[in-house]
Scaffold this active site. Structure first.
Site, PDB file in Angstrom:
ATOM      1  N   LYS A   1       0.843  -1.201   0.000  1.00  0.00           N
ATOM      2  CA  LYS A   1       0.000   0.000   0.000  1.00  0.00           C
ATOM      3  C   LYS A   1       0.876   1.249   0.000  1.00  0.00           C
ATOM      4  O   LYS A   1       0.565   2.232  -0.689  1.00  0.00           O
ATOM      5  CB  LYS A   1      -0.922  -0.003   1.215  1.00  0.00           C
TER       6      LYS A   1
ATOM      7  N   HIS B   1      -8.179 -29.710 -32.813  1.00  0.00           N
ATOM      8  CA  HIS B   1      -9.173 -28.703 -32.425  1.00  0.00           C
ATOM      9  C   HIS B   1     -10.022 -29.172 -31.248  1.00  0.00           C
ATOM     10  O   HIS B   1     -11.245 -29.084 -31.256  1.00  0.00           O
ATOM     11  CB  HIS B   1     -10.057 -28.324 -33.614  1.00  0.00           C
TER      12      HIS B   1
END
Length: 539
Positions: free
Chosen positions: A154, A291
């Protein structure tokens, strides 16, 4: 919500005076501690980390000496103190913060290097039902570490936070070059640090949900660590990245790439689909995927035979596909596989001869895993949708001969039962709607992803007919086969297409309001049909 205070801008560069280090894994600690000391940075630490630094002959201050408060409660309380968090959170250039630090004797902490208690590895190593495993996991939930990481992050305007070896390396690199860290680096490190604490909390919350058997907790977090930045996603205009979730499931995520080009998004997806399917079989097996759908699956006396039989099903689609096997590869296997262009081969192992053969195909990716995934083991599957994601348990279904309900007048032969179960196992891994024809441990034709089941049956029949022609046969490979449908036949038309293709036995879940109509059609054609009572739909 707190109002944004009117802080002065954070400085671009901060020359560190003090570093707080607390590590579970102390690899690399010695070099880092010596470098920081040589750069004039005071070292502060706790417990085992402090002892390790002191053993190096370096001066190190105990957090307890800093706070004037002893470590207590078996180490649960040691850094949760205003002296520590004030030193991390204080905005040095804000007058009121600076005054508070002076009034309360709070010294600034400019570098934090923390790797957190090993919660994830503790949970991963625990055996189901192991005595004391729950208590061990709870004790390895870090509280002080995440709190310090979050405080320092922070206040990244002043504090550089490291949560891994790469992060502390970047800090040292900056200090050696400039004697200070810049704001851009501290900001990047803060982003990485918050991601680490988020992932840690996700692991803890996920584990707790498992302990209380909450399949749908009110909040669900998914965390992953970056395994690879991909060149692109499904298409070149899309970005792509590959993350590991921490689930130690053998497969593409933890495979070792022996050779070949960098894996792409589609390569990874196809390799996963192929390996999950090949693990379903006990006999030597080969799966060829294109695929995301299998285009050929077979078992054999060895991998070379299994590959040859899998290729027979659809050699056209197999070109440029992904191959998975469930046994270590030898030289003969590798020579067979390299007969056509293949994108990826994934296997539990490969001997030196096989690796040498594959090396002649420099672009082929060879992936070696540490085993086979358990097809019936627990786990979760995720899928994103706009604004959210779907979660379901992994399909762990296992259909045995005793599970089958024969619904036709004709009983299937033992061979037909084997073919039905083989076909149904493959259908479980084919995009729905799915129809699979199989005979003697070999797929004859696969129809995937159609909007109606009849069309899937027709496509599978076309593949089987073409495969038969490719072998010089006058009949389709589906002649005398078993047909599997992963969901029920809503009408008799799909079943009749299977019969026309040459199937003599059908396996399906059952459960349609027209089951009687479908059963009657099967009886009229003289074929055997079994219901599994289990749908294996794959959307």
């Amino acid at each position: 919500m707190p109002a944004a205070p009117d802080f002065p801008p954070a400085p671009d560069r901060v020359k560190p005076q003090r570093a707080l280090i607390s590590l579970s894994d102390k690899a690399g600690l010695g070099d880092v501690a010596r470098t920081l000391h040589d750069l004039g940075v005071e070292l502060v630490s706790t417990g085992g980390t402090k002892a390790a630094i002191a053993k190096l002959g370096l001066p190190v201050k105990d957090v307890a000496d800093l706070t004037g408060f002893p470590e207590m409660m078996d180490g649960r309380v040691k850094t949760l103190h205003p002296i520590v968090h004030g030193g991390l959170l204080g905005v040095r250039d804000a007058a009121d913060h600076a005054q508070a630090m002076t009034d309360h004797g709070i010294g600034a902490i400019d570098i934090v290097w923390i790797d957190l208690y090993p919660f994830e590895s503790t949970v991963a190593a625990a055996q189901p039902g192991e005595k004391g495993s729950f208590e061990a996991a709870v004790e390895n939930i870090d509280i002080g570490g995440p709190a310090m990481i979050r405080s320092g992050s922070k206040n990244h305007g002043y504090v550089a936070v490291a949560v891994d070896g790469e992060s502390i390396g970047l800090i040292l690199e900056a200090l050696k070059a400039e004697g200070s860290t810049d704001l851009a680096l501290r900001t990047r490190l803060a982003a990485r640090a918050f991601a680490r604490t988020a992932a840690y909390d996700a692991a803890v919350s996920g584990w707790f949900a498992q302990q209380i058997e909450d399949a749908a907790p009110a909040r669900k977090s998914i965390a992953g660590s970056l395994a690879q930045t991909l060149r692109y996603g499904e298409n070149p205009h899309q970005t792509g990245a590959f993350y590991r979730t921490g689930e130690r499931r053998p497969g593409v995520a933890y495979a070792t790439q022996v050779q070949g080009k960098e894996l792409g998004y589609n390569n990874i997806a196809d390799a996963d689909a192929a390996y999950e399917l090949v693990a379903e079989f006990e006999a030597p097996a080969c799966v060829i995927v294109k695929h995301a759908n299998p285009c050929g699956v077979a078992v054999g006396k060895d991998l070379s035979e299994a590959y040859a039989r899998a290729l027979e099903c659809d050699a056209v689609s197999a070109f440029g596909g992904v191959i998975a096997v469930n046994r270590p590869l030898n030289g003969d296997d590798a020579r067979a596989i390299t007969g056509i262009f293949t994108e990826v081969v994934i296997a539990p192992g490969a001997d030196d001869e096989a690796k040498a053969v594959f090396a002649s195909k420099k672009n082929l990716r060879l992936l070696i895993t540490d085993g086979l995934p358990d097809p019936h083991g627990p786990g979760e599957v995720f899928r994103s949708v706009a604004g959210g994601f779907l979660v379901q348990s992994r399909d762990r279904s296992l259909i045995k001969p005793s599970d089958l309900k024969i619904v036709t007048k004709r009983q299937p032969t033992p061979t037909e039962i084997q073919d039905m179960l083989f076909a149904f196992t493959v259908a479980k891994h084919v995009k729905s709607n799915a129809i699979v024809y199989a005979k003697d441990g070999q797929t004859a034709g696969i129809g995937a992803g159609q909007m109606n089941r009849r069309d899937s049956a027709r496509i599978a029949a076309i593949r089987a007919k073409e495969a038969g022609e490719a072998k010089g046969l006058t009949q389709s490979l589906a002649e005398g086969s078993a047909c599997a449908s992963e969901a029920f036949f809503p009408f008799a038309d799909g079943l009749l297409e299977a019969v026309a293709a040459g199937a003599t036995a059908v396996i399906q879940p059952g459960g349609s309001i027209r089951d009687d109509e479908v059963i009657a059609a099967a009886d009229e054609k003289g074929i055997a049909m079994a219901f599994t009572g289990v749908r294996v739909f794959r959307h």
